[in-house]
Design a protein around this motif. Structure first.
Motif, PDB file in Angstrom:
ATOM      1  N   ALA A  20       7.850  16.507  -6.010  1.00  0.00           N
ATOM      2  CA  ALA A  20       8.462  17.767  -6.225  1.00  0.00           C
ATOM      3  C   ALA A  20       9.752  17.392  -6.893  1.00  0.00           C
ATOM      4  O   ALA A  20      10.278  18.294  -7.791  1.00  0.00           O
ATOM      5  CB  ALA A  20       9.062  18.484  -4.905  1.00  0.00           C
ATOM      6  N   ALA A  21      10.175  16.259  -7.168  1.00  0.00           N
ATOM      7  CA  ALA A  21      11.394  15.993  -7.568  1.00  0.00           C
ATOM      8  C   ALA A  21      11.265  15.430  -9.206  1.00  0.00           C
ATOM      9  O   ALA A  21      11.839  14.961  -9.839  1.00  0.00           O
ATOM     10  CB  ALA A  21      12.249  14.783  -7.005  1.00  0.00           C
ATOM     11  N   ARG A  22       9.939  15.306  -9.567  1.00  0.00           N
ATOM     12  CA  ARG A  22       9.303  14.875 -10.807  1.00  0.00           C
ATOM     13  C   ARG A  22       8.864  15.821 -11.844  1.00  0.00           C
ATOM     14  O   ARG A  22       8.584  17.087 -11.398  1.00  0.00           O
ATOM     15  CB  ARG A  22       8.407  13.801 -10.485  1.00  0.00           C
ATOM     16  CG  ARG A  22       8.713  12.521  -9.437  1.00  0.00           C
ATOM     17  CD  ARG A  22       7.503  11.656  -9.543  1.00  0.00           C
ATOM     18  NE  ARG A  22       7.382  11.078 -11.180  1.00  0.00           N
ATOM     19  CZ  ARG A  22       8.054  10.186 -11.497  1.00  0.00           C
ATOM     20  NH1 ARG A  22       9.168   9.487 -10.488  1.00  0.00           N
ATOM     21  NH2 ARG A  22       8.224   9.456 -12.683  1.00  0.00           N
ATOM     22  N   GLN A  23       9.315  15.683 -12.956  1.00  0.00           N
ATOM     23  CA  GLN A  23       8.716  16.660 -14.211  1.00  0.00           C
ATOM     24  C   GLN A  23       7.605  16.084 -14.577  1.00  0.00           C
ATOM     25  O   GLN A  23       6.709  17.072 -15.025  1.00  0.00           O
ATOM     26  CB  GLN A  23       9.626  16.293 -15.403  1.00  0.00           C
ATOM     27  CG  GLN A  23      11.288  16.859 -15.325  1.00  0.00           C
ATOM     28  CD  GLN A  23      11.314  18.185 -14.401  1.00  0.00           C
ATOM     29  OE1 GLN A  23      10.761  18.893 -14.936  1.00  0.00           O
ATOM     30  NE2 GLN A  23      11.873  18.279 -13.357  1.00  0.00           N
ATOM     31  N   ASP A  24       6.776  15.070 -14.102  1.00  0.00           N
ATOM     32  CA  ASP A  24       5.380  14.652 -15.047  1.00  0.00           C
ATOM     33  C   ASP A  24       4.482  14.746 -14.276  1.00  0.00           C
ATOM     34  O   ASP A  24       3.299  14.457 -14.440  1.00  0.00           O
ATOM     35  CB  ASP A  24       5.630  12.932 -15.347  1.00  0.00           C
ATOM     36  CG  ASP A  24       5.963  12.144 -14.194  1.00  0.00           C
ATOM     37  OD1 ASP A  24       6.391  12.559 -13.020  1.00  0.00           O
ATOM     38  OD2 ASP A  24       6.008  10.885 -14.272  1.00  0.00           O
ATOM     39  N   MET A  25       4.445  15.181 -12.796  1.00  0.00           N
ATOM     40  CA  MET A  25       3.379  15.613 -12.004  1.00  0.00           C
ATOM     41  C   MET A  25       3.689  16.744 -11.054  1.00  0.00           C
ATOM     42  O   MET A  25       4.778  16.895 -10.603  1.00  0.00           O
ATOM     43  CB  MET A  25       3.028  14.378 -11.223  1.00  0.00           C
ATOM     44  CG  MET A  25       4.145  13.484 -10.436  1.00  0.00           C
ATOM     45  SD  MET A  25       3.470  12.197  -9.735  1.00  0.00           S
ATOM     46  CE  MET A  25       3.317  10.901 -11.413  1.00  0.00           C
ATOM     47  N   ALA A 290       4.173   6.800   0.499  1.00  0.00           N
ATOM     48  CA  ALA A 290       4.231   7.941  -0.658  1.00  0.00           C
ATOM     49  C   ALA A 290       4.448   7.309  -1.987  1.00  0.00           C
ATOM     50  O   ALA A 290       4.171   7.727  -3.059  1.00  0.00           O
ATOM     51  CB  ALA A 290       5.133   9.087  -0.417  1.00  0.00           C
ATOM     52  N   TYR A 291       5.505   6.339  -1.728  1.00  0.00           N
ATOM     53  CA  TYR A 291       5.991   5.588  -3.009  1.00  0.00           C
ATOM     54  C   TYR A 291       4.951   5.071  -3.775  1.00  0.00           C
ATOM     55  O   TYR A 291       4.540   5.187  -5.148  1.00  0.00           O
ATOM     56  CB  TYR A 291       6.960   4.647  -2.598  1.00  0.00           C
ATOM     57  CG  TYR A 291       7.271   3.722  -3.732  1.00  0.00           C
ATOM     58  CD1 TYR A 291       8.258   3.648  -4.931  1.00  0.00           C
ATOM     59  CD2 TYR A 291       6.695   2.451  -3.690  1.00  0.00           C
ATOM     60  CE1 TYR A 291       8.345   2.653  -5.840  1.00  0.00           C
ATOM     61  CE2 TYR A 291       6.762   1.370  -4.567  1.00  0.00           C
ATOM     62  CZ  TYR A 291       7.956   1.542  -5.870  1.00  0.00           C
ATOM     63  OH  TYR A 291       7.870   0.536  -6.623  1.00  0.00           O
ATOM     64  N   ASN A 292       4.173   4.392  -3.186  1.00  0.00           N
ATOM     65  CA  ASN A 292       2.845   3.412  -3.827  1.00  0.00           C
ATOM     66  C   ASN A 292       1.848   4.650  -4.384  1.00  0.00           C
ATOM     67  O   ASN A 292       1.051   4.302  -5.368  1.00  0.00           O
ATOM     68  CB  ASN A 292       2.185   2.285  -2.955  1.00  0.00           C
ATOM     69  CG  ASN A 292       2.962   1.100  -3.581  1.00  0.00           C
ATOM     70  OD1 ASN A 292       3.185   1.090  -4.628  1.00  0.00           O
ATOM     71  ND2 ASN A 292       2.962   0.122  -2.662  1.00  0.00           N
ATOM     72  N   VAL A 293       1.849   5.874  -3.712  1.00  0.00           N
ATOM     73  CA  VAL A 293       0.958   6.747  -4.060  1.00  0.00           C
ATOM     74  C   VAL A 293       1.342   7.320  -5.340  1.00  0.00           C
ATOM     75  O   VAL A 293       0.388   7.345  -6.557  1.00  0.00           O
ATOM     76  CB  VAL A 293       0.687   7.921  -2.991  1.00  0.00           C
ATOM     77  CG1 VAL A 293       0.008   9.268  -3.598  1.00  0.00           C
ATOM     78  CG2 VAL A 293       0.123   7.386  -1.736  1.00  0.00           C
ATOM     79  N   VAL A 294       2.669   7.562  -5.603  1.00  0.00           N
ATOM     80  CA  VAL A 294       3.259   8.101  -6.941  1.00  0.00           C
ATOM     81  C   VAL A 294       3.058   7.018  -7.885  1.00  0.00           C
ATOM     82  O   VAL A 294       2.848   7.382  -9.019  1.00  0.00           O
ATOM     83  CB  VAL A 294       4.517   8.669  -6.424  1.00  0.00           C
ATOM     84  CG1 VAL A 294       5.348   9.005  -7.933  1.00  0.00           C
ATOM     85  CG2 VAL A 294       4.722   9.710  -5.511  1.00  0.00           C
ATOM     86  N   GLN A 295       3.328   5.960  -7.710  1.00  0.00           N
ATOM     87  CA  GLN A 295       3.183   4.912  -8.678  1.00  0.00           C
ATOM     88  C   GLN A 295       1.588   4.809  -9.144  1.00  0.00           C
ATOM     89  O   GLN A 295       1.583   4.725 -10.331  1.00  0.00           O
ATOM     90  CB  GLN A 295       3.395   3.330  -8.053  1.00  0.00           C
ATOM     91  CG  GLN A 295       4.702   3.105  -7.758  1.00  0.00           C
ATOM     92  CD  GLN A 295       5.550   2.395  -9.153  1.00  0.00           C
ATOM     93  OE1 GLN A 295       5.121   2.862 -10.008  1.00  0.00           O
ATOM     94  NE2 GLN A 295       6.789   1.865  -8.763  1.00  0.00           N
ATOM     95  N   LYS A 302      -1.210   6.675 -17.381  1.00  0.00           N
ATOM     96  CA  LYS A 302      -1.217   5.642 -18.237  1.00  0.00           C
ATOM     97  C   LYS A 302      -2.705   5.147 -18.683  1.00  0.00           C
ATOM     98  O   LYS A 302      -3.070   4.262 -19.341  1.00  0.00           O
ATOM     99  CB  LYS A 302      -0.298   4.431 -18.046  1.00  0.00           C
ATOM    100  CG  LYS A 302       1.175   4.571 -18.118  1.00  0.00           C
ATOM    101  CD  LYS A 302       1.836   3.230 -17.940  1.00  0.00           C
ATOM    102  CE  LYS A 302       1.210   2.350 -16.809  1.00  0.00           C
ATOM    103  NZ  LYS A 302       1.908   1.342 -16.575  1.00  0.00           N
ATOM    104  N   GLY A 303      -3.542   5.636 -17.974  1.00  0.00           N
ATOM    105  CA  GLY A 303      -5.188   5.161 -17.889  1.00  0.00           C
ATOM    106  C   GLY A 303      -5.530   4.145 -17.244  1.00  0.00           C
ATOM    107  O   GLY A 303      -6.423   3.340 -17.376  1.00  0.00           O
TER     108      GLY A 303
END
Ligand code: HSE
Length: 371
Positions: A20-25, A290-295, A302-303
């Motif tokens: 929720a705090a990110r623009q890219d997802m 959750a951090y590693n899920v977002v990573q 990036k593919g």
């Protein structure tokens, strides 16, 4: 990236908050059994709503357990959606089905949060493999067991009180037997070893012993002899095939493993040229996971897909000899006694685990080789 999030428990809620705090997802739909209302996402009880939504390119699976997680992930891959999962049971058990399917469908699949919580362990295995052969992996992979053993060692808590606290803090699985019987560590070992060695290990050949039977008297014996008990996994390449197992293990007080506190993990690989590399961090809990899920979501953007190509089936031979602390059963070939327990003469890992399967009331812990 538009995400369909499956599950809104400990991990799912963490993923929702971090994205929720990110623009890219954006998490645009959430599958949840409970009644729930969210500002930025539609909540549904029906997985088909996510599957049919062509704007969703990535499914994040945070339900846990095998079913219906397997059916959902398989359907998502078949529908051409990328998948990020934190589910070690799923990845260990359904490896032979999911990995070839993802390769066939050309979708990206990642599961970094499934081993080591917030540690970038699986993603690092991929990097190490680019340069050298990994000869060994393993270590402390379960936050709940480490929390229990650490609380018993340092705070003199009873086993039950320590387990309750781990559950309260959200570290334990829905069924904590999975943690304390070593099954969660077993899943994580299988996923790690498959990726590190580029194979699909024969799961039936990998035994797991847990910490359910450990007592305060055992702890007192370990303390008196200068050891700390940890639940660890181990897998290595051998001349013929691989060795792999999970078991409580005693570490001298000076060892790195001995000082790993609370829910932390310490996971180690041995590379053919880089030698030993250890990774330390919180192995359980909402935000580390959750951090590693977002990573993983960022890697997918990036593919970057799975950490290795699907490899062939590989046999496991646990003929390494070890000495064991053994309490709660008769053992013929004892070297010495520690209180009510015996220290066995060297015996193969396979033989000891076979004995333990017939004496489930006993507790065993391996001693280090050099002691
Ligand atoms: N129950 C698991 C643990 C959660 O305690 O490590 C993280 O995989």
């Amino acid at each position: 990236m538009k995400i369909g999030l499956l599950g809104f428990g400990t991990v799912g809620k963490g993923v929702y908050k971090l994205t929720a705090a990110r623009q890219d997802m954006l998490v645009s739909r959430v599958l949840c059994r409970r009644e729930l209302s969210l500002p930025d996402a539609e909540v549904t009880h029906d997985f088909a709503d996510i599957l049919r939504d062509s704007t969703i390119d990535t499914v994040v699976e945070a339900i846990g357990g095998l079913h219906p997680a397997f059916e959902y992930v398989k359907a998502a891959i078949e529908a051409g959606k990328n998948v990020v999962t934190a589910n070690k049971a799923l990845m260990a058990t359904c490896y032979d089905e999911l990995l070839p399917l993802a390769e066939e469908k050309g979708v990206l699949l990642r599961c970094t949060a499934s081993v080591g919580g917030g540690i970038g362990w699986l993603s690092e295995l991929e990097r190490v493999r680019r340069i050298e052969t990994i000869t060994q992996v393993g270590g402390i992979m379960n936050g709940t067991c480490n929390f229990i053993l650490d609380s018993m060692t340092r705070l003199n808590l009873s086993y039950d009180a320590a387990l309750r606290q781990a559950q309260f803090l959200g570290y334990a699985e829905a069924d904590p037997s999975t943690d304390v019987d070593g099954i969660d560590t077993w899943h994580k070992l299988i996923v790690s070893a498959n990726i590190a060695f580029g194979v699909s290990l024969d799961r039936d050949g990998i035994p797991a012993a847990g910490i359910r039977r450990v007592t305060a008297d055992d702890m007192a014996q370990f303390h008196a002899h200068g050891y700390v008990c940890k639940l660890v996994s181990f897998a290595c390449r051998q001349e013929k095939g691989f060795a792999a197992f999970v078991q409580p293990t005693l570490f001298p007080n000076r060892a790195l493993e001995a000082s790993v506190p609370t829910n932390y993990n310490l996971i180690t690989l041995v590379g053919s040229t880089s030698g030993r590399q250890s990774f330390y961090g919180q192995g359980a809990g909402r935000y580390p996971t959750a951090y590693n899920v977002v990573q993983d979501c960022m890697d997918i953007q990036k593919g970057t897909g799975f950490y290795c190509r699907y490899g062939s089936k590989a046999a496991v031979h646990n003929d390494l000899p070890m000495r064991y602390y053994l309490r709660g059963g008769e053992w013929q070939d004892a070297e010495t006694r520690w209180g009510d327990a015996v220290i066995t003469k060297p015996v193969s890992v396979a033989e000891m685990h076979h004995w333990l399967s017939r004496h489930p009331e006993a507790f065993i812990a391996a001693l280090p080789a050099e002691e």
